[in-house]
Design an enzyme around this catalytic site. Structure first.
Site: not given
Ligand code: S3P
Length: 437
Positions: A27, A95, A123, A167, A169, A315, A342, A346, A391
């Site tokens: 950002r 993403g 995605r 979300s 995002q 996350d 993700k 996951r 991750r």
């Protein structure tokens, strides 16, 4: 393909510093790029994801100097100062970069095309494109996935948009589009998600009101450059919270971690599991709260993770699944279907890895049921495929603290997307891992 070979270890101790926050670093580049003046960023995360955003902003005409380790200087070109790139913008594995850029670019006068690596190309992008189209943007996806093609010159109007999924995002993409819209843009969230965009926009002088689950933005004339300090990434610290809980030894202190309450669900979840965590030394890094997190070994117990904490820890689930596999009794995670879209699926990828180490678990459409193996019942060790998910790779490295035999973790190069230097930091804490080509 790079892999980790992780030998069983048991003790962790000392002080850990994690790199800068990924969400905030993306950002900072985007907003700094369209501000007027120079935005100095300290604590910037020089990871592959953020470097992809940096390359994209440079291709759009923004000069970004890398002044030193973790320091960048963004020469903002103003809200109307970006120019079209001569090639598709490659956002790698990120993403966040792709969805936020979709918002930022939908109000520009020029065309853009966004692409990424094989994971990102699979995605879902309609979640960001749909509300932006409602605002008047002209965006095409390929069956809902990248490439994302944005036609320039669209006149955007502010909308009132209820997010169908929690979300940050998507919320951020709509707000970034809203910077270029006529009239007020309102976003309503079904559950609280990270609010870094809102905090940063306020810092850049934007008129923004956040009230409960609603955020309202009035399009500004301009954004004013400012100095930004990026805290340590809470999501990167999560691996060490779990390591300090399941390992033996004197525990770990993780220094300078961002503790924005929209990010710290993992602290609450681990506390419910009986973890011994202390948050001390509260201070702030600009608009974001920061603290040190101390963690000591504890006997964890299985829980049903409260669903309202899921978006606040979204996350951290790979690391949390490892903690659950070390807990006494059963852990149940539900309401977490977002984990399936993700960097990898996951839920499935973690379940496959846990099973490869002898852990019993059941895959649910929206989560997982895990039978914990408390101390005395170590994991078997074995080979785990991270499917290129950073991750997941780091989570299984931490699992070595409870393994009876080495764990080989495949496809780990993408750890560099969020945590460059992970091997050294983990070794410093007591893990015994090495990276192999
Ligand atoms: C992020 C939001 C979350 C998170 C991602 C970073 C952001 O994604 O999983 O790692 O920086 O806004 P969603 O918005 O898809 O939940």
């Amino acid at each position: 393909m790079t892999a980790y070979l992780v030998e069983p270890a048991s003790h962790v101790s000392g002080t850990v510093r994690v790199p800068g926050d990924k969400s905030i670093s993306h950002r900072a580049l985007m907003l700094g790029g369209i501000a007027e003046g120079i935005t100095e960023v300290r604590g910037f995360l020089e990871s592959e994801d953020c470097l992809a955003t940096m390359r994209a902003m440079r291709a759009l005409g923004v000069t970004i100097e890398q002044k030193g380790p973790h320091e960048v200087r963004v020469h903002g070109v103003g809200m109307r100062g970006l120019h079209g790139a001569s090639h598709p913008l490659d956002l790698g594995n990120s993403g966040t970069a792709m969805r936020l850029m979709t918002g930022l670019l939908s109000g520009q006068s020029f065309d853009s095309e966004l692409i990424g690596d094989s994971s990102l190309m699979k995605r879902p992008m309609e979640r960001a494109a749909t509300p932006l189209r409602q605002m008047g943007a002209r965006i095409a996806t390929l069956n809902g996935k990248p490439p994302v093609k944005i036609s320039g010159g669209a006149a955007l109007n502010g909308i009132r948009f209820e997010l169908p999924v929690a979300s940050a995002q998507v919320k951020s993409a709509v707000l970034l589009g809203g910077l270029y819209a006529q009239g007020t843009t309102t976003v309503i969230e079904p559950a609280v998600t990270r609010d870094h965009t809102e905090r940063m926009l306020l810092g850049f002088g934007c008129a923004l009101r956040a009230n409960g689950d609603e955020v309202q933005l009035d399009p500004p004339q301009r954004l004013r450059a400012c100095a930004l300090a990026v805290p340590g990434d809470f999501s990167s610290s999560a691996f060490f919270m779990v390591a300090g809980s399941i390992g033996r030894g004197s525990g770990l202190t993780i220094k300078g971690v961002g503790i924005n309450p929209t990010r710290t669900g993992m602290l609450d979840i681990l506390a419910l599991m009986g973890a011994d965590l202390r948050v001390a030394g509260h201070r702030s890094a600009g608009a974001e709260p920061v603290a040190d997190i101390e963690v000591h070994p504890a006997r964890l117990k299985g829980i049903h993770v409260p669903e309202h904490l899921v978006p606040l820890a979204i996350d951290e689930f790979p690391a949390l699944f490892v903690a659950a596999a070390c807990a006494e009794g059963e852990t149940l995670v539900t309401g977490a279907e977002e984990l399936r879209v993700k960097e990898s699926d996951r839920i499935q990828v973690m379940a496959d890895g846990l099973r490869a180490m002898g852990v019993e678990c059941e895959v649910l459409a929206d989560g997982m049921r895990i039978q914990g193996r408390p101390e005395g019942l170590p994991f078997s060790g074995g080979t785990v495929d991270s499917h290129g998910d950073h991750r997941i790779a780091m989570s299984f490295a931490v699992a070595s603290l409870r393994a009876a035999a080495p764990i080989r973790i495949l496809d780990v190069a993408n750890v560099a997307t969020s945590f460059p230097g992970f091997v050294d930091v983990a070794r410093g804490a007591g893990l015994d891992l090495a990276e192999h080509a």
